[in-house]
Design a protein around this motif. Sequence first.
Motif, mmCIF file in Angstrom:
data_model
loop_
_atom_site.group_PDB
_atom_site.id
_atom_site.type_symbol
_atom_site.label_atom_id
_atom_site.label_comp_id
_atom_site.label_asym_id
_atom_site.label_seq_id
_atom_site.Cartn_x
_atom_site.Cartn_y
_atom_site.Cartn_z
ATOM 1 N N ILE A 208 39.076 26.306 69.194
ATOM 2 C CA ILE A 208 37.737 26.507 69.224
ATOM 3 C C ILE A 208 36.645 27.967 69.901
ATOM 4 O O ILE A 208 36.031 29.148 69.758
ATOM 5 C CB ILE A 208 36.785 25.713 69.277
ATOM 6 C CG1 ILE A 208 37.153 24.384 68.158
ATOM 7 C CG2 ILE A 208 34.851 25.539 69.490
ATOM 8 C CD1 ILE A 208 36.989 23.262 68.681
ATOM 9 N N LEU A 209 37.772 27.758 71.232
ATOM 10 C CA LEU A 209 37.350 29.002 72.407
ATOM 11 C C LEU A 209 37.432 30.791 71.721
ATOM 12 O O LEU A 209 37.106 31.293 72.160
ATOM 13 C CB LEU A 209 37.663 28.665 73.744
ATOM 14 C CG LEU A 209 37.449 27.567 74.442
ATOM 15 C CD1 LEU A 209 38.073 27.306 75.586
ATOM 16 C CD2 LEU A 209 36.265 27.567 75.084
ATOM 17 N N LEU B 23 42.829 19.018 73.235
ATOM 18 C CA LEU B 23 43.193 20.225 74.249
ATOM 19 C C LEU B 23 43.583 21.428 73.176
ATOM 20 O O LEU B 23 42.611 22.467 73.031
ATOM 21 C CB LEU B 23 43.726 20.253 75.570
ATOM 22 C CG LEU B 23 43.603 19.070 76.858
ATOM 23 C CD1 LEU B 23 44.626 19.715 77.973
ATOM 24 C CD2 LEU B 23 41.739 20.167 77.144
ATOM 25 N N TRP B 24 43.945 21.518 73.001
ATOM 26 C CA TRP B 24 44.893 22.527 71.302
ATOM 27 C C TRP B 24 43.485 22.724 70.583
ATOM 28 O O TRP B 24 43.351 24.131 69.903
ATOM 29 C CB TRP B 24 45.654 22.131 70.844
ATOM 30 C CG TRP B 24 47.363 22.365 71.638
ATOM 31 C CD1 TRP B 24 48.002 21.109 72.300
ATOM 32 C CD2 TRP B 24 47.489 23.304 71.321
ATOM 33 N NE1 TRP B 24 49.051 21.960 73.136
ATOM 34 C CE2 TRP B 24 49.146 23.163 72.158
ATOM 35 C CE3 TRP B 24 47.712 24.969 70.696
ATOM 36 C CZ2 TRP B 24 50.190 24.834 72.707
ATOM 37 C CZ3 TRP B 24 48.405 26.164 71.328
ATOM 38 C CH2 TRP B 24 49.400 26.094 72.428
ATOM 39 N N THR C 205 39.578 23.579 61.347
ATOM 40 C CA THR C 205 39.094 24.750 60.563
ATOM 41 C C THR C 205 37.470 24.434 61.011
ATOM 42 O O THR C 205 37.139 23.035 61.167
ATOM 43 C CB THR C 205 38.806 24.860 59.088
ATOM 44 O OG1 THR C 205 38.418 23.085 58.150
ATOM 45 C CG2 THR C 205 40.628 24.537 58.582
ATOM 46 N N PRO C 206 36.426 25.363 60.353
ATOM 47 C CA PRO C 206 35.032 25.295 61.291
ATOM 48 C C PRO C 206 34.155 24.138 60.694
ATOM 49 O O PRO C 206 33.407 23.356 60.163
ATOM 50 C CB PRO C 206 34.913 26.740 60.082
ATOM 51 C CG PRO C 206 35.341 27.435 60.975
ATOM 52 C CD PRO C 206 37.151 26.871 60.488
ATOM 53 N N GLU C 207 35.212 24.295 58.726
ATOM 54 C CA GLU C 207 34.317 23.617 57.714
ATOM 55 C C GLU C 207 34.966 21.600 58.198
ATOM 56 O O GLU C 207 34.044 20.655 58.130
ATOM 57 C CB GLU C 207 35.010 23.786 56.633
ATOM 58 C CG GLU C 207 34.531 24.993 55.665
ATOM 59 C CD GLU C 207 35.331 25.733 56.443
ATOM 60 O OE1 GLU C 207 34.335 26.924 56.222
ATOM 61 O OE2 GLU C 207 36.256 25.351 56.808
ATOM 62 N N GLN C 208 36.059 21.751 58.814
ATOM 63 C CA GLN C 208 36.122 20.103 59.297
ATOM 64 C C GLN C 208 35.188 19.659 60.739
ATOM 65 O O GLN C 208 34.862 18.238 60.443
ATOM 66 C CB GLN C 208 37.914 21.070 59.242
ATOM 67 C CG GLN C 208 38.793 20.100 57.892
ATOM 68 C CD GLN C 208 39.955 20.899 58.533
ATOM 69 O OE1 GLN C 208 40.671 21.322 59.268
ATOM 70 N NE2 GLN C 208 40.891 20.048 58.097
ATOM 71 N N ASN D 132 37.526 31.214 68.809
ATOM 72 C CA ASN D 132 36.192 31.809 67.685
ATOM 73 C C ASN D 132 37.640 31.236 66.532
ATOM 74 O O ASN D 132 37.197 32.241 64.857
ATOM 75 C CB ASN D 132 35.585 32.888 67.846
ATOM 76 C CG ASN D 132 34.669 32.652 67.173
ATOM 77 O OD1 ASN D 132 33.907 31.623 66.147
ATOM 78 N ND2 ASN D 132 34.270 33.871 66.450
ATOM 79 N N TYR D 133 38.148 30.824 66.264
ATOM 80 C CA TYR D 133 38.828 30.229 65.432
ATOM 81 C C TYR D 133 39.780 31.435 64.856
ATOM 82 O O TYR D 133 40.860 31.298 63.598
ATOM 83 C CB TYR D 133 38.126 29.756 63.848
ATOM 84 C CG TYR D 133 37.868 28.605 64.612
ATOM 85 C CD1 TYR D 133 37.968 27.393 63.906
ATOM 86 C CD2 TYR D 133 36.715 29.077 64.333
ATOM 87 C CE1 TYR D 133 37.059 25.871 64.309
ATOM 88 C CE2 TYR D 133 35.421 27.716 64.411
ATOM 89 C CZ TYR D 133 35.690 26.592 64.898
ATOM 90 O OH TYR D 133 34.693 25.695 64.568
ATOM 91 N N ASP D 134 40.576 32.047 65.514
ATOM 92 C CA ASP D 134 41.375 33.193 65.334
ATOM 93 C C ASP D 134 42.166 33.559 66.826
ATOM 94 O O ASP D 134 41.976 34.064 67.362
ATOM 95 C CB ASP D 134 40.644 34.268 65.435
ATOM 96 C CG ASP D 134 41.080 35.835 65.079
ATOM 97 O OD1 ASP D 134 42.196 35.660 64.461
ATOM 98 O OD2 ASP D 134 40.889 37.238 65.314
ATOM 99 N N LEU D 135 43.267 32.709 66.771
ATOM 100 C CA LEU D 135 44.678 33.044 67.433
ATOM 101 C C LEU D 135 45.545 32.312 67.151
ATOM 102 O O LEU D 135 45.542 31.506 66.204
ATOM 103 C CB LEU D 135 44.209 31.273 68.772
ATOM 104 C CG LEU D 135 45.113 31.337 69.602
ATOM 105 C CD1 LEU D 135 44.793 32.842 70.098
ATOM 106 C CD2 LEU D 135 44.508 30.797 70.836
ATOM 107 N N ASP D 136 46.602 33.244 66.856
ATOM 108 C CA ASP D 136 47.587 33.828 65.897
ATOM 109 C C ASP D 136 48.858 33.092 66.988
ATOM 110 O O ASP D 136 49.731 34.025 67.631
ATOM 111 C CB ASP D 136 48.193 34.785 65.118
ATOM 112 C CG ASP D 136 49.334 34.698 65.075
ATOM 113 O OD1 ASP D 136 49.951 33.930 64.760
ATOM 114 O OD2 ASP D 136 49.886 36.274 65.077
#
Length: 211
Positions: free
Chosen positions: A58-59, A52-53, A74-77, A61-65
């Motif tokens: 992902i929701l 879930l995390w 990471t997107p690569e993983q 867009n890999y930008d959540l502090d």
Amino acid sequence: MPEYGRIIQQLVERCKELPSKDERNEMAMAIIDFMGQRNPQLRDEENYKHKLWDHLFILANYDLDVESPYPFPTPEQLAEKPKRMEYPKLQGDFKFYGKSILQLIEKAIELETGDEKEALIEVIANNMKKSYNVYNKEHVTDDVIFRHLKELSENRLDLTGIDSLEKSKIYYTSNNNNRNNNNSNNRNNNNNKNNNQPNKRRHNNNHKNRK
């Protein structure tokens, strides 16, 4: 991730806009609980909280502090493809034998040379022949089975020294046992017949004397 719907996507976007990290952490936890309610089937999976995390990140867009109990991917993983599974032995002509045959072959290889090993090899060959006939719905000659066995065992098990399974020790042993059982049954039947005949004669003599 359409399975979560537009509402959760909007909540994630709202979470990213909050100025305080504490507020973002609190809202992220609420979103995780809401995501779990919307997709209860995930609870049957292993480490579903971790998933879930990952989905939340992902929701976003890999930008959540926010502070997460798990490292964010990471997107690569996520783009990395899993390693291809290998099926080196059970392809083509061998797929219908199944893993149990391979396990028996490995067991036979581990045994020391002797009667027990020979018997197990012949049992394996007989089961291979049955599997072949059932799957292909046709009769297979023993030399084909011997060749498959030799190839599956990487030349470590070899029955090519006998002409056919009918001439193997296990075949003779089982048939001798059957013949012995049949002979024993025949002897018992003959004894029963012989035991019954005197009784009939005694019965006839007694009947004559009474007359």
